[in-house]
Design an enzyme around this catalytic site. Structure first.
Site, PDB file in Angstrom:
ATOM      1  N   SER A  49       0.761  -1.417  -0.213  1.00  0.00           N
ATOM      2  CA  SER A  49       0.005   0.038   0.036  1.00  0.00           C
ATOM      3  C   SER A  49       0.445   1.517   0.420  1.00  0.00           C
ATOM      4  O   SER A  49       0.379   2.403  -0.862  1.00  0.00           O
ATOM      5  CB  SER A  49      -1.168  -0.144   1.343  1.00  0.00           C
ATOM      6  N   LYS A 107     -11.841   0.630  -2.300  1.00  0.00           N
ATOM      7  CA  LYS A 107     -10.416   1.285  -3.097  1.00  0.00           C
ATOM      8  C   LYS A 107     -10.920   0.959  -4.182  1.00  0.00           C
ATOM      9  O   LYS A 107     -11.847   1.984  -5.142  1.00  0.00           O
ATOM     10  CB  LYS A 107      -9.618   0.889  -2.236  1.00  0.00           C
ATOM     11  N   HIS A 139      -4.914  -2.875  -2.422  1.00  0.00           N
ATOM     12  CA  HIS A 139      -4.463  -2.455  -3.702  1.00  0.00           C
ATOM     13  C   HIS A 139      -4.335  -3.525  -5.303  1.00  0.00           C
ATOM     14  O   HIS A 139      -3.970  -2.399  -5.868  1.00  0.00           O
ATOM     15  CB  HIS A 139      -3.663  -1.535  -3.477  1.00  0.00           C
TER      16      HIS A 139
HETATM   17  C1  LIG Z   1      -6.859  -0.165   3.232  1.00  0.00           C
HETATM   18  C2  LIG Z   1      -6.474  -1.463   3.070  1.00  0.00           C
HETATM   19  C3  LIG Z   1      -7.206  -2.430   4.238  1.00  0.00           C
HETATM   20  C4  LIG Z   1      -8.362  -1.740   5.218  1.00  0.00           C
HETATM   21  O1  LIG Z   1      -9.325  -1.668   4.093  1.00  0.00           O
HETATM   22  P1  LIG Z   1     -10.829  -0.979   4.758  1.00  0.00           P
HETATM   23  O2  LIG Z   1     -11.577  -1.841   4.334  1.00  0.00           O
HETATM   24  O3  LIG Z   1      -9.947   0.375   4.531  1.00  0.00           O
HETATM   25  O4  LIG Z   1     -10.756  -1.549   5.919  1.00  0.00           O
HETATM   26  C5  LIG Z   1      -6.787  -3.540   4.100  1.00  0.00           C
HETATM   27  N1  LIG Z   1      -5.307  -3.829   3.688  1.00  0.00           N
HETATM   28  C6  LIG Z   1      -4.425  -2.972   3.370  1.00  0.00           C
HETATM   29  C7  LIG Z   1      -3.283  -3.352   2.009  1.00  0.00           C
HETATM   30  C8  LIG Z   1      -5.273  -2.017   3.235  1.00  0.00           C
HETATM   31  O5  LIG Z   1      -4.571  -0.850   1.960  1.00  0.00           O
END
Ligand SMILES: *Cc1c(COP(=O)(O)O)cnc(C)c1O
Length: 352
Positions: free
Chosen positions: A148, A207, A176
Site C-alpha cells: 500500500s 478502494k 490495492h
Molecule cells: C486499506 C487497506 C485495508 C483496510 O481496508 P478497509 O476496507 O479500508 O478497512 C486493508 N489492507 C490493505 C493492504 C489496505 O491498503
C-alpha cells in the site's frame, strides 16, 4: 478535491477507477436503499443478511476464481476476523514486514507465534519456515498483494510454491490489487496471467470498487468456517443494502470493461516514465524523500501548485523513509500528470 476552499487535483485517493462517482453505481446504491432501507438492522447471522449479499459473494468468487466468498464490514474487519479464525495460539503466522497494519492486528489476535519476514524476501521466509514450521500444527503466510505504501507486488508464484512446500496456508491482501492489476482480477493474476496458487484471497471494497466493505475469496469449506467462526463477522452489523448493491454493480463494470480497469496503471506509468523512475507495477508510486520535514514541505509546494499529494510519514512507513505517495486514477488527465511530474522533477528532486 476541495481543501481550505481551493480546488485541487487529488493524487492521494484510492478510488482508482473513480467508481464512487459512477452514475450506474450510484443508481444501484440508490435503488437498493429505496427498496430495502438505509441500514441492515442486525448482524448477518441474526437478521442482517440479504440476497444482495449472495449475489455479491458469487461475483467476487467468480472474479477471483475461487469456490466461494464472504463479505465483511470492512477490510480491517476482514483481516482481524479471518486470521484468528484460521490460526490459534499453538500455530504460527508469517507476515511480510511491510504488510498493512490490520494484518499485524489480525496476527496478534491469534495469540500465537508471529514471524516477520523481510520485505518480499522469499529466502528469508524459507529460512523462517525451515527453522520453525515443524514446531506448529498450522502455519499461515500473509502478505499484501500490492504494497500500500510502496506500490510493488508480492512474488505471488514463488510464495505459492513455498506455501505448498511447507504445508502452509497463503493469504494475500489485495486491497490495492482488485480492479486495477491482473486485468482487474488482482495481484493473483499478474505475471504469466494465470491464476497463482493463493488459496485465501482477501481484499477491500473501499478502494477500486469505490464503496465500502471487505471480503475473503476461498474454498467452500474455508468460507463455511469463516461464516460461523469469524468474530468480526458474527458480532458486527451487516453492511447497508445500498453499499452491497454498489459493490456488485462495480464488479459488473470491471468485468465488462478490462480496458477501463487498466487505465490507473497506465497513468502511473506515464508518471514514472516522465520522471525516469522504475516502471510502476501498480497505480501507487512512492517518491521517498527521507525526512519528515522535507516531505511535508514538498507536499505543501504541490498544494500551492494545485495538487493534493499527502505526505506519508513514520510510523505508517519505516523511519527515514517519509515519502510522497502518488496514486493514479482512471480519470486523471495526461496534461495534469505531465505538469505534476515536471514540478516534482525540477522543484523537488532536483531542487537547487
Ligand atoms: C486499506 C487497506 C485495508 C483496510 O481496508 P478497509 O476496507 O479500508 O478497512 C486493508 N489492507 C490493505 C493492504 C489496505 O491498503
Amino acid at each position: 478535491m476541495v481543501r481550505d476552499g481551493r480546488r485541487l487535483v487529488s493524487f492521494s485517493c484510492n478510488d482508482y477507477l473513480n467508481l464512487s462517482q459512477h452514475p450506474d453505481i450510484k443508481a444501484a446504491a440508490i435503488r437498493a436503499t429505496e427498496q430495502y432501507g438505509a441500514g441492515s438492522g442486525a448482524s448477518r447471522l441474526v437478521t442482517g443478511n440479504h440476497p444482495l449479499y449472495g449475489e455479491l459473494e458469487s461475483k467476487l468468487a467468480d472474479l477471483k476464481g475461487t469456490e466461494d466468498a464472504c463479505v465483511f464490514g470492512s477490510g480491517y474487519l476482514a483481516n482481524t476476523g479471518i486470521i484468528p479464525a484460521l490460526t490459534g495460539k499453538e500455530d504460527m503466522v508469517a507476515v511480510d514486514e511491510l504488510s498493512h497494519a490490520c494484518i499485524f492486528a489480525g496476527a496478534s489476535l491469534t495469540n500465537g507465534a508471529v514471524h516477520v519476514f523481510r520485505h518480499n524476501d522469499t529466502d528469508h521466509l524459507r529460512k523462517i519456515l525451515e527453522e520453525h514450521r515443524t514446531s506448529y500444527p498450522r502455519a499461515l503466510i500473509v502478505t499484501d498483494g500490492v504494497f500500500s505504501m510502496d506500490g510493488d507486488l508480492a512474488p505471488m508464484e514463488e510464495l505459492g510454491q513455498i506455501a505448498e512446500e511447507f504445508d502452509s496456508w497463503l493469504m494475500t491482501d489485495d486491497a490495492h490489487g482488485i480492479g486495477v492489476v491482473g486485468g482487474g482480477r488482482g495481484s493473483g493474476f499478474t505475471g504469466s496471467g494465470a491464476k497463482a496458487n493463493v488459496p485465501l484471497q482477501m481484499g477491500t471494497l473501499s478502494k477500486a470498487i469505490g464503496g465500502y466493505g471487505g471480503y475473503l475469496c476461498a474454498s467452500k469449506p474455508v468460507i463455511d468456517l469463516i461464516r460461523t467462526r469469524s468474530r468480526t463477522l458474527i458480532y458486527s452489523t451487516g453492511l447497508p443494502p445500498g453499499v452491497v448493491a454498489a459493490a456488485s454493480a462495480a464488479i459488473d463494470l470491471i468485468r465488462s470493461d478490462p480496458g477501463y480497469a487498466a487505465l490507473p496503471l497506465a497513468k502511473a506509468r506515464v508518471f514514472t516514465e516522465a520522471l525516469g523512475l522504475a516502471e510502476a507495477q501498480s497505480p501507487i508510486v512512492p517518491v521517498v524523500l527521507g525526512g519528515t520535514k522535507e516531505t511535508l514541505e514538498a507536499s505543501s509546494l504541490l498544494q500551492d501548485e494545485g495538487f493534493l499529494v499527502v505526505a506519508i510519514r513514520p510510523p505508517t512507513v519505516p523511519d527515514g523513509t517519509a515519502r510522497l505517495r502518488f496514486t493514479f486514477t482512471a480519470a486523471h488527465e495526461d496534461a495534469d500528470i505531465a505538469r505534476l511530474a515536471d514540478i516534482v522533477k525540477t522543484r523537488i528532486l532536483e531542487k537547487p
